[in-house]
Scaffold this active site. Sequence first.
Site, short mmCIF file in Angstrom:
data_model
loop_
_atom_site.label_atom_id
_atom_site.label_comp_id
_atom_site.label_asym_id
_atom_site.label_seq_id
_atom_site.Cartn_x
_atom_site.Cartn_y
_atom_site.Cartn_z
N CYS A 113 -33.61 56.70 -35.52
CA CYS A 113 -34.45 57.17 -36.73
C CYS A 113 -35.99 57.58 -36.13
CB CYS A 113 -34.43 56.89 -37.99
SG CYS A 113 -32.70 56.93 -38.63
N HIS A 252 -39.92 59.20 -42.02
CA HIS A 252 -38.66 59.47 -41.84
C HIS A 252 -37.68 59.66 -42.89
CE1 HIS A 252 -34.60 59.27 -40.20
NE2 HIS A 252 -34.24 58.20 -40.81
N ASN A 282 -30.60 62.16 -44.18
CA ASN A 282 -31.12 61.68 -43.15
C ASN A 282 -30.58 62.27 -41.85
OD1 ASN A 282 -31.60 59.70 -41.12
ND2 ASN A 282 -31.00 58.04 -42.26
#
Length: 325
Positions: A113, A252, A282
Amino acid sequence: MKRVGIIGLGEYLPKKVLTNADLEKMVDTSDEWITTRTGIKERRIAAKNEATSDLAIKAAKEALLDAKLAAIDLELIIVATITPDMFTPSVACYVQHGIGAKNAAAFDVSAACAGFVYALSVASQFISRGTYKNILVIGAEKLSAFTDWEDRNTCVLFGDGAAAAVLSEVEAGGILSTYLGSDGTRADLLNIPGGGSRHPATTQTLEDRLHYLKMEGNEVFKLAVTTMAEAAYMAIKKAGLEPKDIDLVIPHQANVRIIMAMAKKLNFPQEKIYLNIERYGNMSSASTITALCEAVKEGRVKKGDTVLLDAFGAGLVWGAVVIEW
Ligand code: ACO
């Protein structure tokens, strides 16, 4: 040292939308649980015949148009991804061919990520030292291909997408600071164990579902909050600024509760936090750059604004970047 800035942005989100209501029919979950625990309402899923590079190429073309550059002007392409088309060659090589970037070197960065933040930091070094003039940096993921659609702990969290930035020398503003970190002692918390050299693909690894992403969500959650706050603080300090000087935080997009807890630690007011997790979930490496791209399109980032990118993911890895727009 030259100043380095983002001169073009582009994104591509696959057409297919998978809602929480759709997931209710697949695993034992509810829209209420997913919304309150994560902030996610829906996510995009790439088509069967769409690989990560296909998403990346579409985002790259849009970013080049936005930057008013041709593909032949690029000298380097970096793709951040943990879901490459295949182990080798790199996704960046498929992009190089797909957009016709004949003069570009190409490689991938694997930092989950935090991938885009890592790739951006690497790219900025090449430009600031005068090695290259124009670099394409992409975050692209087809996480749906590595998601266990029978595991409610993980399948509600992830989505597919890609976004790209063109980096060049700029006269004012640009990247003010970068800060990166890692802690491999916690590699066990979040990984895709099967199919690599540790557990090469066998019928047993397939039966054991080792080719899917595994995560100890609760532990990752706690580490994400403290680490993202620390990374943000370090990058802001390196830029010679205070948290109050940041105009927009682009975190994020893993979990809205992680983001808000991180924001509280640094006293960022809610209106300074950009969120698109509700629509995309995500997307690992693709999350921060997609959020930046959309924040700019929506007019949330104006010339002269100071923007913070802040990310955390499997590795563990983390990173933050401060940019003057
Ligand atoms: N629907 C309904 N119930 C569920 C679901 C679901 N989809 N998933 C888990 N549950 C249940 C669990 O089984 C558990 O039940 P139990 O108490 O009976 O055992 C209960 O809900 C609570 O589970 P927790 O894991 O404690 O839930 P938590 O509040 O921690 O939320 C989540 C889970 C959303 C995964 C959260 O921990 C999280 O966001 N973690 C961080 C994710 C992250 O940041 N990842 C890093 C980046 S990803 C990358 O690098 C690729």
